[in-house]
Motif scaffolding. Structure first.
Motif, PDB file in Angstrom:
ATOM      1  N   SER A  63       0.864  -1.177   0.000  1.00  0.00           N
ATOM      2  CA  SER A  63       0.000   0.000   0.000  1.00  0.00           C
ATOM      3  C   SER A  63       0.902   1.229   0.000  1.00  0.00           C
ATOM      4  CB  SER A  63      -0.906  -0.001   1.238  1.00  0.00           C
ATOM      5  OG  SER A  63      -1.818   1.064   1.199  1.00  0.00           O
ATOM      6  N   PHE A  64       0.355   2.366  -0.422  1.00  0.00           N
ATOM      7  CA  PHE A  64       1.166   3.581  -0.405  1.00  0.00           C
ATOM      8  C   PHE A  64       0.284   4.817  -0.439  1.00  0.00           C
ATOM      9  CE2 PHE A  64       0.368   3.022  -4.887  1.00  0.00           C
ATOM     10  CZ  PHE A  64       0.319   4.302  -5.413  1.00  0.00           C
ATOM     11  N   THR A  65       0.891   5.920  -0.096  1.00  0.00           N
ATOM     12  CA  THR A  65       0.268   7.236  -0.244  1.00  0.00           C
ATOM     13  C   THR A  65       1.343   8.211  -0.689  1.00  0.00           C
ATOM     14  OG1 THR A  65      -1.182   8.867   0.813  1.00  0.00           O
ATOM     15  CG2 THR A  65       0.629   8.018   2.145  1.00  0.00           C
ATOM     16  N   ILE A  66       0.919   9.267  -1.307  1.00  0.00           N
ATOM     17  CA  ILE A  66       1.856  10.310  -1.726  1.00  0.00           C
ATOM     18  C   ILE A  66       1.665  11.495  -0.789  1.00  0.00           C
ATOM     19  CG2 ILE A  66       2.543  11.890  -3.563  1.00  0.00           C
ATOM     20  CD1 ILE A  66       1.533   9.739  -5.558  1.00  0.00           C
ATOM     21  N   MET A  67       2.734  11.870  -0.124  1.00  0.00           N
ATOM     22  CA  MET A  67       2.718  12.983   0.814  1.00  0.00           C
ATOM     23  C   MET A  67       3.100  14.237   0.050  1.00  0.00           C
ATOM     24  SD  MET A  67       2.066  13.692   3.839  1.00  0.00           S
ATOM     25  CE  MET A  67       2.569  13.297   5.471  1.00  0.00           C
ATOM     26  N   HIS A  68       2.141  15.156  -0.090  1.00  0.00           N
ATOM     27  CA  HIS A  68       2.383  16.377  -0.848  1.00  0.00           C
ATOM     28  C   HIS A  68       2.877  17.525   0.020  1.00  0.00           C
ATOM     29  CE1 HIS A  68       0.815  14.994  -4.709  1.00  0.00           C
ATOM     30  NE2 HIS A  68      -0.020  14.271  -3.992  1.00  0.00           N
ATOM     31  N   ARG A  69       2.579  17.460   1.311  1.00  0.00           N
ATOM     32  CA  ARG A  69       3.001  18.520   2.236  1.00  0.00           C
ATOM     33  C   ARG A  69       4.035  17.948   3.196  1.00  0.00           C
ATOM     34  NH1 ARG A  69      -1.916  21.545   4.773  1.00  0.00           N
ATOM     35  NH2 ARG A  69      -0.381  23.197   4.894  1.00  0.00           N
ATOM     36  N   ALA A  70       5.173  18.576   3.232  1.00  0.00           N
ATOM     37  CA  ALA A  70       6.242  18.127   4.131  1.00  0.00           C
ATOM     38  C   ALA A  70       5.803  18.298   5.582  1.00  0.00           C
ATOM     39  CB  ALA A  70       7.507  18.925   3.872  1.00  0.00           C
ATOM     40  N   ILE A  71       6.212  17.350   6.439  1.00  0.00           N
ATOM     41  CA  ILE A  71       5.813  17.422   7.851  1.00  0.00           C
ATOM     42  C   ILE A  71       6.543  18.537   8.592  1.00  0.00           C
ATOM     43  CG2 ILE A  71       5.058  15.040   7.997  1.00  0.00           C
ATOM     44  CD1 ILE A  71       7.722  14.398   9.405  1.00  0.00           C
ATOM     45  N   THR A  72       7.748  18.892   8.133  1.00  0.00           N
ATOM     46  CA  THR A  72       8.491  20.025   8.670  1.00  0.00           C
ATOM     47  C   THR A  72       9.309  20.626   7.523  1.00  0.00           C
ATOM     48  OG1 THR A  72      10.542  18.861   9.242  1.00  0.00           O
ATOM     49  CG2 THR A  72       8.783  18.864  10.921  1.00  0.00           C
ATOM     50  N   LYS A  73       9.909  21.766   7.762  1.00  0.00           N
ATOM     51  CA  LYS A  73      10.741  22.413   6.740  1.00  0.00           C
ATOM     52  C   LYS A  73      11.904  21.529   6.308  1.00  0.00           C
ATOM     53  CE  LYS A  73       9.608  27.126   8.005  1.00  0.00           C
ATOM     54  NZ  LYS A  73      10.088  28.410   8.496  1.00  0.00           N
ATOM     55  N   ALA A  74      12.366  20.653   7.185  1.00  0.00           N
ATOM     56  CA  ALA A  74      13.499  19.786   6.861  1.00  0.00           C
ATOM     57  C   ALA A  74      13.180  18.819   5.719  1.00  0.00           C
ATOM     58  CB  ALA A  74      13.918  18.998   8.102  1.00  0.00           C
ATOM     59  N   TYR A  75      11.897  18.581   5.467  1.00  0.00           N
ATOM     60  CA  TYR A  75      11.491  17.633   4.426  1.00  0.00           C
ATOM     61  C   TYR A  75      10.970  18.317   3.160  1.00  0.00           C
ATOM     62  CZ  TYR A  75      11.801  14.259   8.230  1.00  0.00           C
ATOM     63  OH  TYR A  75      12.253  13.486   9.267  1.00  0.00           O
ATOM     64  N   LEU A  76      11.011  19.646   3.109  1.00  0.00           N
ATOM     65  CA  LEU A  76      10.480  20.386   1.968  1.00  0.00           C
ATOM     66  C   LEU A  76      11.098  19.971   0.636  1.00  0.00           C
ATOM     67  CD1 LEU A  76      10.022  24.075   3.173  1.00  0.00           C
ATOM     68  CD2 LEU A  76       8.259  22.509   2.331  1.00  0.00           C
ATOM     69  N   ALA A  77      12.396  19.762   0.614  1.00  0.00           N
ATOM     70  CA  ALA A  77      13.084  19.436  -0.638  1.00  0.00           C
ATOM     71  C   ALA A  77      12.646  18.092  -1.208  1.00  0.00           C
ATOM     72  CB  ALA A  77      14.592  19.446  -0.427  1.00  0.00           C
TER      73      ALA A  77
ATOM     74  N   ALA B 276       9.429  16.760  -0.816  1.00  0.00           N
ATOM     75  CA  ALA B 276       7.996  16.712  -1.135  1.00  0.00           C
ATOM     76  C   ALA B 276       7.776  17.033  -2.606  1.00  0.00           C
ATOM     77  CB  ALA B 276       7.237  17.682  -0.250  1.00  0.00           C
ATOM     78  N   PRO B 277       6.828  16.351  -3.233  1.00  0.00           N
ATOM     79  CA  PRO B 277       6.049  15.230  -2.715  1.00  0.00           C
ATOM     80  C   PRO B 277       6.884  13.953  -2.688  1.00  0.00           C
ATOM     81  CG  PRO B 277       5.439  15.658  -4.987  1.00  0.00           C
ATOM     82  CD  PRO B 277       6.456  16.702  -4.606  1.00  0.00           C
ATOM     83  N   TYR B 278       6.541  13.046  -1.766  1.00  0.00           N
ATOM     84  CA  TYR B 278       7.262  11.784  -1.650  1.00  0.00           C
ATOM     85  C   TYR B 278       6.290  10.657  -1.310  1.00  0.00           C
ATOM     86  CZ  TYR B 278       7.308  13.334   3.263  1.00  0.00           C
ATOM     87  OH  TYR B 278       6.961  13.805   4.508  1.00  0.00           O
ATOM     88  N   VAL B 279       6.726   9.435  -1.559  1.00  0.00           N
ATOM     89  CA  VAL B 279       5.894   8.251  -1.358  1.00  0.00           C
ATOM     90  C   VAL B 279       6.207   7.617  -0.013  1.00  0.00           C
ATOM     91  CG1 VAL B 279       5.332   5.931  -2.217  1.00  0.00           C
ATOM     92  CG2 VAL B 279       5.760   7.795  -3.832  1.00  0.00           C
TER      93      VAL B 279
ATOM     94  N   GLU C 161       9.351   7.947 -10.735  1.00  0.00           N
ATOM     95  CA  GLU C 161       8.305   8.958 -10.817  1.00  0.00           C
ATOM     96  C   GLU C 161       7.134   8.550  -9.930  1.00  0.00           C
ATOM     97  OE1 GLU C 161       8.668  11.844 -12.422  1.00  0.00           O
ATOM     98  OE2 GLU C 161      10.685  11.201 -13.004  1.00  0.00           O
ATOM     99  N   LEU C 162       6.541   9.511  -9.237  1.00  0.00           N
ATOM    100  CA  LEU C 162       5.429   9.235  -8.332  1.00  0.00           C
ATOM    101  C   LEU C 162       4.296   8.486  -9.022  1.00  0.00           C
ATOM    102  CD1 LEU C 162       5.208  12.651  -6.460  1.00  0.00           C
ATOM    103  CD2 LEU C 162       6.330  10.564  -5.678  1.00  0.00           C
ATOM    104  N   GLU C 163       3.976   8.870 -10.249  1.00  0.00           N
ATOM    105  CA  GLU C 163       2.856   8.242 -10.955  1.00  0.00           C
ATOM    106  C   GLU C 163       3.136   6.801 -11.367  1.00  0.00           C
ATOM    107  OE1 GLU C 163       5.192  10.793 -13.895  1.00  0.00           O
ATOM    108  OE2 GLU C 163       4.299  11.151 -11.937  1.00  0.00           O
ATOM    109  N   ASN C 164       4.386   6.360 -11.253  1.00  0.00           N
ATOM    110  CA  ASN C 164       4.726   4.974 -11.598  1.00  0.00           C
ATOM    111  C   ASN C 164       4.630   4.014 -10.418  1.00  0.00           C
ATOM    112  OD1 ASN C 164       5.203   5.732 -14.244  1.00  0.00           O
ATOM    113  ND2 ASN C 164       7.386   6.049 -13.911  1.00  0.00           N
ATOM    114  N   VAL C 165       4.473   4.536  -9.206  1.00  0.00           N
ATOM    115  CA  VAL C 165       4.354   3.677  -8.029  1.00  0.00           C
ATOM    116  C   VAL C 165       2.975   3.025  -8.053  1.00  0.00           C
ATOM    117  CG1 VAL C 165       4.374   3.580  -5.507  1.00  0.00           C
ATOM    118  CG2 VAL C 165       5.936   5.111  -6.707  1.00  0.00           C
ATOM    119  N   GLU C 166       2.944   1.707  -7.808  1.00  0.00           N
ATOM    120  CA  GLU C 166       1.672   0.997  -7.776  1.00  0.00           C
ATOM    121  C   GLU C 166       1.735  -0.178  -6.822  1.00  0.00           C
ATOM    122  OE1 GLU C 166       2.235  -1.827 -11.706  1.00  0.00           O
ATOM    123  OE2 GLU C 166       1.343   0.164 -11.974  1.00  0.00           O
TER     124      GLU C 166
END
Length: 138
Positions: free
Chosen positions: A68-82, A84-87, A107-112
């Motif tokens: 299973s997976f989700t794509i995180m579009h908003r970084a949880i803190t500024k340290a993760y901004l670079a 985002a988005p990440y799986v 690529e994010l769209e290739n994750v399944e």
């Protein structure tokens, strides 16, 4: 190792220290019960299948599938901004256990779901390396 300042670093415990040492050496370790052969992750002091305390750290193949997976579009803190988005994904290892990690190097769209992946390590500091997974067929 640049760019990891401010991130939430894991803190090894007595139970998890062998796991993090393996990651430091770029080797994915999981626990195996010496009584029943059950593999487990996350680390615990006894077998989740037969309750035996005879657990041993063994190398995992490092291969698995996206469960299973989700794509995180908003970084949880500024340290993760670079990043985002990440799986964020649940990876079912060949040995059976499921672990949470990231899918990288695609690529994010290739994750399944069902995608075959293999472990890669990202060095965050001199002591901590983080296991992540990349597709096996690129």
């Amino acid at each position: 190792m640049l760019g990891h300042s401010g991130k939430l670093f894991p803190r090894p415990t007595i139970e998890t220290a062998p796991y993090w040492e393996g990651c430091h050496n770029h080797e994915l370790l999981i626990q195996e019960c010496k009584e029943c052969g059950h593999h487990q992750f996350y680390p615990r002091i006894m077998c989740t299948d037969c309750s035996s305390p005879r657990m041993e750290w063994v190398p995992a193949s490092g291969k698995g599938k996206v469960k299973s997976f989700t794509i995180m579009h908003r970084a949880i803190t500024k340290a993760y901004l670079a990043e985002a988005p990440y799986v964020i994904a649940l990876i079912e290892l060949e040995e059976g256990p499921t672990m949470m990690s990231n899918v990288v190097q695609c690529e994010l769209e290739n994750v399944e779901i069902g995608m075959e992946v293999e472990v890669v390590f990202e060095d965050w500091s001199e002591e901590i390396s983080i296991p992540k997974f990349k597709p096996t067929s690129l």
